[in-house]
Design an enzyme around this catalytic site. Structure first.
Site, PDB file in Angstrom:
ATOM      1  N   CYS A  23     -24.229 -16.818  23.828  1.00  0.00           N
ATOM      2  CA  CYS A  23     -25.756 -16.351  23.441  1.00  0.00           C
ATOM      3  C   CYS A  23     -26.740 -17.447  23.752  1.00  0.00           C
ATOM      4  O   CYS A  23     -27.865 -16.871  23.418  1.00  0.00           O
ATOM      5  CB  CYS A  23     -25.570 -16.025  21.926  1.00  0.00           C
ATOM      6  N   HIS A  71     -37.695  -2.952  25.304  1.00  0.00           N
ATOM      7  CA  HIS A  71     -37.712  -3.328  26.397  1.00  0.00           C
ATOM      8  C   HIS A  71     -38.571  -4.693  26.696  1.00  0.00           C
ATOM      9  O   HIS A  71     -39.504  -4.893  27.440  1.00  0.00           O
ATOM     10  CB  HIS A  71     -38.366  -2.257  27.615  1.00  0.00           C
ATOM     11  N   GLU A 131     -26.454  -5.274  16.191  1.00  0.00           N
ATOM     12  CA  GLU A 131     -26.694  -5.993  17.661  1.00  0.00           C
ATOM     13  C   GLU A 131     -25.497  -5.485  18.413  1.00  0.00           C
ATOM     14  O   GLU A 131     -25.802  -5.556  19.806  1.00  0.00           O
ATOM     15  CB  GLU A 131     -26.546  -7.450  17.177  1.00  0.00           C
TER      16      GLU A 131
END
Ligand SMILES: [Zn+2]
Length: 147
Positions: A23, A71, A131
């Site tokens: 991550c 985005h 997530e």
């Protein structure tokens, strides 16, 4: 107790600074956000009769959240984040960054979105941020959804 649930999804990139593991690298998620609005009673007259809240009002607020995050690349607003942002915006590509005052985890995002909805006068009692399809975090203040 009546509990409304409304959902949005958006695609957002992030990385975790100061983290050891995959991550730490730049990557993206299809985030799912579920907002809950609770009430013991329903409106008794007018446009909202028989409702906790108009779903359209909640959805409109969630669309604002979507616009903020969709985005975008989330970058923690600290010294390292500023360096990364500078590198990304100096080149020929004008990346759309969203500097946030926290490490962009599902936990921090759920609290942030909860607070944004409150500021938009949505009587939110819980925000859940997925997530991944199997990992999520819920944020609420007190036991607002189940008092
Ligand atoms: Zn991630």
């Amino acid at each position: 107790m009546f509990i409304l649930k409304s959902e949005i999804q958006f695609d957002t990139a992030h990385y975790l600074s100061g983290y050891t593991g995959k991550c730490a690298n730049l990557h993206g998620h299809r985030y799912r956000v579920i907002a809950k609005v609770a009430s013991d009673t329903l409106h008794t007259d007018g446009q909202l009769r028989g409702m906790v809240e108009d779903f359209g009002t909640i959805k409109q607020a969630l669309r604002e959240i979507e616009k903020l995050f969709d985005h975008k690349l989330l970058i923690e607003n600290n010294e390292e984040g500023h360096d990364v942002a500078q590198q990304l915006t100096e080149g020929p590509t004008d990346f759309d960054l969203f500097m946030v005052p926290y490490r962009p985890t599902a936990e921090e995002m759920s609290r942030h979105i909860y607070q944004l909805l409150k500021e938009m006068s949505i009587r939110v009692c819980e925000v859940e941020v997925f997530e991944t399809p199997t990992n999520s975090c819920s944020y609420s203040e007190g036991s607002a959804c189940s008092k």
